[in-house]
Scaffold this motif. Structure first.
Motif, PDB file in Angstrom:
ATOM      1  N   CYS A  82       0.811  -1.229   0.000  1.00 36.34           N
ATOM      2  CA  CYS A  82       0.000   0.000   0.000  1.00 36.34           C
ATOM      3  C   CYS A  82       0.842   1.276   0.000  1.00 36.34           C
ATOM      4  O   CYS A  82       0.412   2.307  -0.504  1.00 36.34           O
ATOM      5  CB  CYS A  82      -0.917  -0.002   1.220  1.00 36.34           C
ATOM      6  SG  CYS A  82      -0.003   0.065   2.787  1.00 36.34           S
ATOM      7  N   CYS A 139      -0.925  -2.220   5.009  1.00 39.88           N
ATOM      8  CA  CYS A 139      -1.012  -3.644   4.654  1.00 39.88           C
ATOM      9  C   CYS A 139       0.004  -4.538   5.354  1.00 39.88           C
ATOM     10  O   CYS A 139      -0.242  -5.716   5.557  1.00 39.88           O
ATOM     11  CB  CYS A 139      -0.883  -3.812   3.144  1.00 39.88           C
ATOM     12  SG  CYS A 139       0.793  -3.542   2.505  1.00 39.88           S
ATOM     13  N   CYS A 141       5.482  -4.704   3.757  1.00 38.22           N
ATOM     14  CA  CYS A 141       6.857  -4.189   3.815  1.00 38.22           C
ATOM     15  C   CYS A 141       7.498  -4.377   5.184  1.00 38.22           C
ATOM     16  O   CYS A 141       8.525  -3.758   5.465  1.00 38.22           O
ATOM     17  CB  CYS A 141       6.840  -2.698   3.474  1.00 38.22           C
ATOM     18  SG  CYS A 141       5.972  -1.729   4.754  1.00 38.22           S
TER      19      CYS A 141
END
Ligand code: FES
Ligand code: FES
Length: 155
Positions: A39, A44, A47
Motif C-alpha cells: 500500500c 497492509c 513491507c
C-alpha cells in the motif's frame, strides 16, 4: 553525513536522502526485493522489516531512523538449509497462496513470538497484516505451530 547502520549483520551506510523510505532503499539500492511494496501508507504490512528486532513498516520508516540501529529483512532470516522455525511452520502448513504478503506475515510473526512466546488467539488475530488471498486460517495455524516448536526448542 552518511547514516551508518547494520543490514542483515553487515555494516552499511547511506549518504543519500535521509527521508528516503527504508523500503525504497532496500528494493532500489540494496537489491533486496524480498520486502514487498503493497500500500505504501503503512496499512497492509507487506513491507514489514525488523529494526533492532522489532517489526516496523519499511514504507513509513525514513532512512534517518536507522542511524546506529540493526535492520533485518527476510534475507537475513534463516537460509534454505537452516530455515527459521517460523519459515518452517509456514511450509508445513502450506500457508502461501499468491505469496505477496507472506514475507511481511513472517516478519510480523517472528516479532510477535519474540515478545509473546505463547500468544493467544486474540494476539495472533491482532497481527494486522493484510492478505488479499485470505490465508488467515493457515497463518494462524502456522503461528501456533511455530510458537510450539520454538518453546520446545528452548525447553
Ligand atoms: S507497503 Fe508498507 S504497510 Fe503496506
Ligand atoms: S497470499 Fe496472496 S496476498 Fe497473502
Amino acid at each position: 553525513m552518511a547514516i551508518e547502520f547494520e543490514l542483515n549483520g553487515e555494516a552499511r551506510n547511506h549518504a543519500g536522502d535521509p527521508e528516503m523510505p527504508v523500503l525504497w532503499f532496500l528494493r532500489d539500492h540494496a537489491g533486496l526485493t524480498g520486502t514487498k511494496f503493497g500500500c505504501g501508507i503503512g496499512v497492509c504490512g507487506a513491507c514489514t522489516v525488523h529494526v533492532d528486532g522489532a517489526a516496523q513498516r519499511a514504507c513509513l520508516t525514513p532512512m534517518r531512523a536507522l542511524a546506529g540501529r540493526r535492520l533485518t529483512t527476510i534475507e537475513g532470516i534463516g537460509t534454505p538449509q537452516a530455515l527459521h522455525p517460523v519459515q518452517q511452520a509456514w511450509i508445513e502448513e502450506d500457508v502461501a497462496q499468491c505469496g505477496y504478503c507472506q514475507v511481511g506475515q513472517i516478519m510480523a510473526t517472528i516479532d510477535l513470538l519474540r515478545r509473546t512466546p505463547d500468544p493467544s488467539e486474540a494476539e495472533i488475530a491482532a497481527l494486522g497484516n493484510l492478505c488479499r488471498c485470505g490465508t488467515y486460517p493457515r497463518i494462524r495455524r502456522a503461528v501456533r505451530r511455530a510458537a510450539t516448536a520454538m518453546r520446545e526448542a528452548r525447553s
